[in-house]
Write a protein that holds these residues in place. Structure first.
Motif, PDB file in Angstrom:
ATOM      1  N   GLU A   1       0.815  -1.201   0.000  1.00 30.22           N
ATOM      2  CA  GLU A   1       0.000   0.000   0.000  1.00 30.22           C
ATOM      3  C   GLU A   1       0.851   1.254   0.000  1.00 30.22           C
ATOM      4  N   ASN A   2       0.524   2.155  -0.914  1.00 27.81           N
ATOM      5  CA  ASN A   2       1.082   3.506  -0.863  1.00 27.81           C
ATOM      6  C   ASN A   2       0.184   4.326   0.049  1.00 27.81           C
ATOM      7  N   PRO A   3       0.713   4.809   1.176  1.00 29.84           N
ATOM      8  CA  PRO A   3      -0.151   5.502   2.147  1.00 29.84           C
ATOM      9  C   PRO A   3      -0.613   6.877   1.686  1.00 29.84           C
ATOM     10  N   VAL A   4       0.051   7.421   0.675  1.00 27.76           N
ATOM     11  CA  VAL A   4      -0.326   8.736   0.158  1.00 27.76           C
ATOM     12  C   VAL A   4      -1.431   8.508  -0.877  1.00 27.76           C
ATOM     13  N   LEU A   5      -2.681   8.529  -0.414  1.00 26.73           N
ATOM     14  CA  LEU A   5      -3.787   8.140  -1.287  1.00 26.73           C
ATOM     15  C   LEU A   5      -4.193   9.240  -2.246  1.00 26.73           C
ATOM     16  N   LEU A   6      -4.194  10.485  -1.779  1.00 34.51           N
ATOM     17  CA  LEU A   6      -4.735  11.556  -2.617  1.00 34.51           C
ATOM     18  C   LEU A   6      -4.258  12.905  -2.115  1.00 34.51           C
ATOM     19  N   ASP A   7      -3.969  13.812  -3.049  1.00 37.08           N
ATOM     20  CA  ASP A   7      -3.691  15.198  -2.667  1.00 37.08           C
ATOM     21  C   ASP A   7      -4.342  16.123  -3.681  1.00 37.08           C
ATOM     22  N   SER A   8      -4.791  17.269  -3.206  1.00 43.03           N
ATOM     23  CA  SER A   8      -5.499  18.211  -4.057  1.00 43.03           C
ATOM     24  C   SER A   8      -5.234  19.634  -3.599  1.00 43.03           C
ATOM     25  N   VAL A   9      -5.533  20.563  -4.481  1.00 46.39           N
ATOM     26  CA  VAL A   9      -5.511  21.980  -4.132  1.00 46.39           C
ATOM     27  C   VAL A   9      -6.842  22.579  -4.575  1.00 46.39           C
TER      28      VAL A   9
ATOM     29  N   ASP B   1       7.310  15.014   0.418  1.00 45.29           N
ATOM     30  CA  ASP B   1       8.126  16.202   0.169  1.00 45.29           C
ATOM     31  C   ASP B   1       7.730  16.863  -1.151  1.00 45.29           C
ATOM     32  N   GLN B   2       7.516  16.060  -2.177  1.00 38.98           N
ATOM     33  CA  GLN B   2       7.145  16.600  -3.483  1.00 38.98           C
ATOM     34  C   GLN B   2       5.778  17.281  -3.440  1.00 38.98           C
ATOM     35  N   ILE B   3       4.836  16.653  -2.714  1.00 35.02           N
ATOM     36  CA  ILE B   3       3.497  17.236  -2.595  1.00 35.02           C
ATOM     37  C   ILE B   3       3.564  18.594  -1.904  1.00 35.02           C
ATOM     38  N   PHE B   4       4.325  18.690  -0.808  1.00 30.42           N
ATOM     39  CA  PHE B   4       4.407  19.949  -0.079  1.00 30.42           C
ATOM     40  C   PHE B   4       5.221  20.987  -0.849  1.00 30.42           C
ATOM     41  N   SER B   5       6.142  20.534  -1.655  1.00 32.01           N
ATOM     42  CA  SER B   5       6.835  21.468  -2.542  1.00 32.01           C
ATOM     43  C   SER B   5       5.847  22.095  -3.512  1.00 32.01           C
ATOM     44  N   GLN B   6       4.910  21.271  -4.028  1.00 35.56           N
ATOM     45  CA  GLN B   6       3.872  21.778  -4.912  1.00 35.56           C
ATOM     46  C   GLN B   6       2.906  22.704  -4.157  1.00 35.56           C
ATOM     47  N   PHE B   7       2.524  22.287  -2.919  1.00 34.60           N
ATOM     48  CA  PHE B   7       1.682  23.154  -2.091  1.00 34.60           C
ATOM     49  C   PHE B   7       2.334  24.527  -1.914  1.00 34.60           C
ATOM     50  N   LYS B   8       3.625  24.506  -1.644  1.00 33.69           N
ATOM     51  CA  LYS B   8       4.354  25.760  -1.407  1.00 33.69           C
ATOM     52  C   LYS B   8       4.376  26.609  -2.667  1.00 33.69           C
ATOM     53  N   ALA B   9       4.642  25.962  -3.814  1.00 44.43           N
ATOM     54  CA  ALA B   9       4.708  26.689  -5.080  1.00 44.43           C
ATOM     55  C   ALA B   9       3.362  27.297  -5.452  1.00 44.43           C
TER      56      ALA B   9
ATOM     57  N   LYS C   1      13.404  21.519   6.594  1.00 46.35           N
ATOM     58  CA  LYS C   1      13.009  21.112   5.244  1.00 46.35           C
ATOM     59  C   LYS C   1      12.660  22.336   4.401  1.00 46.35           C
ATOM     60  N   SER C   2      13.209  22.376   3.203  1.00 48.54           N
ATOM     61  CA  SER C   2      12.932  23.501   2.304  1.00 48.54           C
ATOM     62  C   SER C   2      11.488  23.500   1.840  1.00 48.54           C
ATOM     63  N   GLU C   3      10.819  22.326   1.912  1.00 51.33           N
ATOM     64  CA  GLU C   3       9.431  22.217   1.456  1.00 51.33           C
ATOM     65  C   GLU C   3       8.419  22.640   2.518  1.00 51.33           C
ATOM     66  N   ASN C   4       8.882  23.011   3.709  1.00 54.88           N
ATOM     67  CA  ASN C   4       7.979  23.385   4.798  1.00 54.88           C
ATOM     68  C   ASN C   4       7.084  24.550   4.400  1.00 54.88           C
ATOM     69  N   ILE C   5       5.776  24.438   4.721  1.00 55.27           N
ATOM     70  CA  ILE C   5       4.814  25.493   4.382  1.00 55.27           C
ATOM     71  C   ILE C   5       4.275  26.200   5.628  1.00 55.27           C
ATOM     72  N   GLY C   6       4.881  25.962   6.770  1.00 60.80           N
ATOM     73  CA  GLY C   6       4.362  26.496   8.025  1.00 60.80           C
ATOM     74  C   GLY C   6       4.201  28.003   8.033  1.00 60.80           C
ATOM     75  N   ASN C   7       5.123  28.707   7.401  1.00 61.61           N
ATOM     76  CA  ASN C   7       5.049  30.162   7.410  1.00 61.61           C
ATOM     77  C   ASN C   7       3.944  30.699   6.510  1.00 61.61           C
TER      78      ASN C   7
END
Length: 493
Positions: free
Chosen positions: A219-227, A260-268, A335-341
């Protein structure tokens, strides 16, 4: 207006046998003879090889529990060494009792096959690819129904046409009941399924059946991501169903890198609100929890504490001597992909099956940002375990004892009853696809973010049919939270 971009993660089917299953990333060996026995009499000698094996296994179990078990001071003074190993292990536990032992153990267990346990901890097992909740067909009924929560893409259940919301009523021509549902749903490799849908507050039977054969699934635990773009807000949404660094037997943290890739996209894309869907996540590896929290936390880096561990009095000085005080404190990573700010808060979707590492995320992020939970009360697991196997290969057992209690950066660990939701929302029986903006819990969260009137949300307060259990409880991760940094613990002299 809502703009939707959904990416569904694929799983991998692997049709290989037990002998090729690799060791878990976590697994470590416990040296025999490293602990002192505290029982006063040796077992009665016997010539029966089965009895001799069981006695030897029980000695091994006891030695490890004396050393690593969080409640090792509460072990029985004279345990019954004549029991079969499963019963013997369970007899050692400082079992939970609401009145007598409210601080007791609800999560330690023993597995008959260590290899299968380690595979399951990494998301690999024989399955149809469908996870479901169990309900009584009606109040006081003997009949049981299984409602599908999600189906893994490419799995046998997916190929057969089952989908989220479908309700299984029959297997191989037999109606599911309290007495037979376990054997019908979990013990059959090939099953003919009779199913229904919930429409307009009633079950509508399908006029067909489907045949499904289980296979080995990673199982890939990352089932779905969206914006979503809603009223000028950019909202990231992630469905994450188990804390697993990578596939079983792999040395590459494939799934952590995917996050990491998903959050990089979220950040972008400049998201300024985040919805983390952990409704069906029973926990897993702490290393993956650290990774996810480090992507979300506000103003966090490798100098900030995510959580700390408290071990038993026997092992604590040995661990401190071997690894130093930093062993007990787990920091975020930078992590450079952090979106906390980009965030002022995070929304976490929860259910009664949200547990362990999922709750660690909630507790660990609270000192750094507002955490709003929407759904139902979580499991209440503020303790962690390790996997103990016999490195000689002579013993097949896998032990999963609780060995530490966790605290956040503000020394908070008061959630043994679970986290009550900030906003109560019970899933209805008429389920829409995950990621659909009209799906009940996601829709409620989107309305909350955009300041919708409370009156529009009240229809989610009523509970559905009587809850009877979930397939998620059978996931090995459902009872565990691991420290992936541990490879081998020191011997205790």
């Amino acid at each position: 207006m809502i703009k939707l971009n959904v990416r569904v993660r694929q799983l991998h089917l692997r049709n290989f046998g037990r002998n090729t299953i690799g060791a878990s990333l976590l697994a470590f060996s416990v040296m025999l003879g490293a602990c002192q026995k505290n029982f006063e009499e040796d077992p009665v000698p016997t010539t029966d090889p089965d009895v001799q094996t069981e006695q030897t296994d029980n000695e091994w179990i006891l030695e490890n529990m004396q050393t690593y078990y969080f409640w090792n001071k509460q072990l029985p003074a004279k345990p019954d060494m004549t029991q079969v190993p499963e019963d013997f292990f369970n007899s050692l536990l400082y079992s939970y009792d609401a009145a007598a032992r409210p601080d007791g153990d609800r999560f330690s267990f023993i597995a008959a096959d260590a290899e299968e346990l380690q595979a399951s901890l990494s998301g690999e097992g024989t399955s149809t690819g469908a996870e479901f909740n169990l309900y009584l067909a009606r109040q006081g009924s003997d009949e049981v129904i299984a409602q599908i929560l999600y189906v893994l893409p490419g799995s046998p259940a997916d190929k057969a046409g089952l989908k989220r919301g479908d309700i299984i009523e029959q297997i191989n021509g037999q109606t599911l009941t309290r007495s037979n549902y376990s054997s019908l749903l979990f013990d059959q490799n090939t099953m003919v399924v009779g199913y229904s849908n919930w429409q307009n507050n009633q079950l509508v039977k399908s006029d067909k059946t489907i045949s499904i054969t289980k296979t080995v699934i990673q199982e890939n635990p990352v089932l779905l991501d969206s914006v979503y773009t809603v009223s000028g807000k950019k909202i990231g949404y992630l469905v994450y169903n188990q804390f697993i660094p990578g596939p079983n037997g792999s040395n590459v943290n494939t799934y952590d890198l995917q996050l990491d890739q998903i959050f990089s996209q979220f950040k972008a894309e400049g998201i300024n609100e985040l919805i983390l869907d952990l409704r069906y996540n029973p926990g897993g590896y702490v290393s993956s929890a650290v990774n996810l929290a480090s992507l979300i936390g506000k103003n966090v880096d490798a100098t900030k504490t995510f959580y700390r561990q408290e071990w038993n009095e026997t092992l604590t000085p040995e661990l401190e001597k071997e690894f130093g005080e930093e062993f007990f404190v787990k920091k975020f990573t930078t992590k450079s992909e952090n979106i906390g700010n980009q965030l002022s808060r995070v929304y976490v979707l929860t259910s009664r099956r949200t547990a362990s590492a999922s709750e660690l995320i909630i507790n660990g992020l609270k000192p750094y940002m507002e955490v709003i939970t929407i759904g139902t009360q979580t499991t209440g697991k503020n303790v962690g375990s390790i996997t103990i196997t016999d490195d000689t290969g002579k013993k097949k057992w896998g032990l999963q004892p609780i060995v530490f209690k966790s605290y956040n950066a503000q020394d908070q660990s008061d959630y043994t009853a679970g986290f009550p939701p900030t906003l109560q929302a019970e899933e209805p029986l008429e389920l829409l696809p995950l990621g659909d903006t009209k799906e009940a819990i996601l829709n409620r969260t989107l309305l909350q973010i955009t300041g919708a009137p409370t009156a529009r949300l009240r229809n989610l307060e009523a509970a559905p049919l009587p809850y009877a259990g979930s397939s998620l409880e059978r996931k090995a991760a459902g009872s565990n939270m691991f420290d992936g940094q541990i490879k081998r613990l020191p011997e205790v002299q």
